[in-house]
Design a protein around this motif. Structure first.
Motif, mmCIF file in Angstrom:
data_model
loop_
_atom_site.group_PDB
_atom_site.id
_atom_site.type_symbol
_atom_site.label_atom_id
_atom_site.label_comp_id
_atom_site.label_asym_id
_atom_site.label_seq_id
_atom_site.Cartn_x
_atom_site.Cartn_y
_atom_site.Cartn_z
ATOM 1 N N ALA A 166 0.848 -1.187 0.000
ATOM 2 C CA ALA A 166 0.000 0.000 0.000
ATOM 3 C C ALA A 166 0.886 1.241 0.000
ATOM 4 O O ALA A 166 1.958 1.247 0.612
ATOM 5 N N ALA B 283 0.688 5.874 -0.756
ATOM 6 C CA ALA B 283 0.036 7.098 -1.229
ATOM 7 C C ALA B 283 0.926 7.655 -2.331
ATOM 8 O O ALA B 283 2.022 8.147 -2.067
ATOM 9 N N TYR C 12 -4.275 6.689 -3.305
ATOM 10 C CA TYR C 12 -3.918 5.594 -2.401
ATOM 11 C C TYR C 12 -4.139 4.279 -3.126
ATOM 12 O O TYR C 12 -5.227 3.993 -3.631
ATOM 13 N N THR D 122 -3.006 -0.136 -3.322
ATOM 14 C CA THR D 122 -2.545 -1.285 -2.533
ATOM 15 C C THR D 122 -1.635 -2.211 -3.343
ATOM 16 O O THR D 122 -1.219 -3.255 -2.847
ATOM 17 N N TYR E 17 5.655 7.337 2.678
ATOM 18 C CA TYR E 17 4.202 7.305 2.556
ATOM 19 C C TYR E 17 3.789 5.944 1.985
ATOM 20 O O TYR E 17 3.081 5.850 0.974
ATOM 21 N N LEU F 64 -2.714 7.057 6.558
ATOM 22 C CA LEU F 64 -2.088 7.309 5.257
ATOM 23 C C LEU F 64 -3.117 7.542 4.153
ATOM 24 O O LEU F 64 -2.875 8.310 3.220
ATOM 25 N N LYS F 65 -4.280 6.899 4.255
ATOM 26 C CA LYS F 65 -5.322 7.098 3.243
ATOM 27 C C LYS F 65 -5.759 8.562 3.179
ATOM 28 O O LYS F 65 -6.265 9.014 2.143
#
Length: 360
Positions: free
Chosen positions: A13, A15, A31, A33, A126, A337-338
């Motif tokens: 995952a 950003a 964002y 994954t 990130y 982080l999302k």
């Protein structure tokens, strides 16, 4: 081939900076994954499972495609380039996932470091994972596991930048008078904390009346509401009639002539180490900016000495555990982080007093 080049293994995952320069920070990031997970570039590197990442002003500049200084590349200065990596985030705390045979680390250790992600050489923090050269990664004591990740994430870069500026570059003696110009920043809060811990008298400045109490809660002996430059300087001399021993200039180079240098006592030192006002250079500069028997120096995190910083980090962990340094003083807010775009907006709006952190 850059020294940090590697062949990705698996996904993670992250950003991703997909649309830099957008007015809404949330529109700049996506964002995902399934971003490529990095591997070790060489046996001198470690792979880190990132648990929290602290935000820095350099990342706002990188997101907005603004000025990047070669000095921000630290030990990778020979690989300088102006474009931001796809994954920003220049500091982290986490655990070693994989350690190169010559790195000196081992799997599972709690570490922190500078990942150089705010417009720096390679992908930063990130994300679920990042890589770090052994010279840019610091082992934390096992007791750090007792501290929440978001609290740990508010420590590394701000702490060492402040400590290094005051006691390494500034050669400040215990009991001195220190002026922190730009006290509500993360570095400013840590400057107050570490200076007070050494018995210094601390004067801090802010331009927002709503933040005065927060600076006093951090330990500042005096807080100056900086509405007028000359009045602010007069207030410094009311508090310290002979001037201050050390000025930590976090706001920017444009304040040297008007505030920082005039505030110094004889044989005092101004440490320039911030660009909160985004001023990187003066249109003109001459020696009259530096009064006789005063000193001007700079400090960047590429100048840290590995052994002292390791010691200071360990001492700080213990002071957090024992309550000497209270998280509510140096950690302002944590985002997931999302929500990295919201975290950037919060910083850009100058709402924070202390560190903004994203958890991963």
């Amino acid at each position: 081939m850059p020294s940090w080049s590697n062949t990705p293994k698996g996904t993670m995952a992250a950003a991703v900076l997909t649309n830099p320069g957008q007015a809404d920070p949330s529109d700049c990031f996506t964002y995902v994954t399934d971003y490529p997970k990095p591997s070790l570039p060489s046996e001198d590197w470690v792979l880190i499972r990132v648990r929290a990442a602290g935000l820095n002003r350099a990342e706002l500049r990188a997101r907005n495609v603004e000025h990047v200084s070669p000095l921000e590349f630290g030990m990778f200065i020979d690989e300088f380039h102006t474009d931001a990596p796809k994954v920003m985030g220049e500091e982290y705390v986490g655990e070693v996932e994989e350690a190169g045979s010559s790195s000196g680390f081992k799997k599972g250790e709690v570490v922190c470091g500078w990942a150089y992600g705010g417009g720096k050489p390679y992908d930063g923090a990130y994300a679920e994972y990042t890589i770090a050269h052994k010279k840019r990664c610091w082992r934390l004591p096992d007791t750090a596991r007792e501290i929440p990740w978001e609290v740990l994430g508010a420590v590394p870069m701000g702490l060492w930048t402040a400590y290094g500026a005051i006691f390494s570059a500034g050669e400040t003696k215990p009991g001195s008078t220190v002026l922190v110009h730009g006290g509500t920043s993360s570095v400013g809060i840590w400057a107050i904390l570490v200076a007070k811990d050494k018995g210094c008298t601390v004067i801090a400045t802010t331009r927002q009346a709503s933040k005065v109490k927060r600076l006093k809660d951090a330990g500042a002996d005096h807080v100056i509401l900086e509405e007028d430059i000359q009045k602010s300087l007069d207030e410094v001399y009311r508090i310290a009639p002979k001037g201050v021993n050390t000025v930590v200039e976090i706001v920017g180079i444009n304040h040297l002539k008007k505030v920082s240098m005039p505030a110094l006592a004889v044989h005092g030192t101004c440490v320039l180490m911030g660009v909160l006002d985004k001023g990187w250079a003066l249109p003109e500069f001459d020696s009259t900016y530096i009064p006789i028997t005063r000193k001007l120096t700079t400090y960047t995190t590429m100048e840290e000495d590995y052994e002292p910083s390791t010691r200071v980090l360990a001492e700080t962990m213990e002071k957090i555990r024992s309550g000497v340094y209270k998280p509510e003083v140096f950690l302002d807010k944590a985002f997931h982080l999302k929500d990295i775009g919201k975290a950037h907006q919060y910083m850009e709006d100058n709402k924070a007093v202390g560190k903004i952190v994203v958890t991963v």
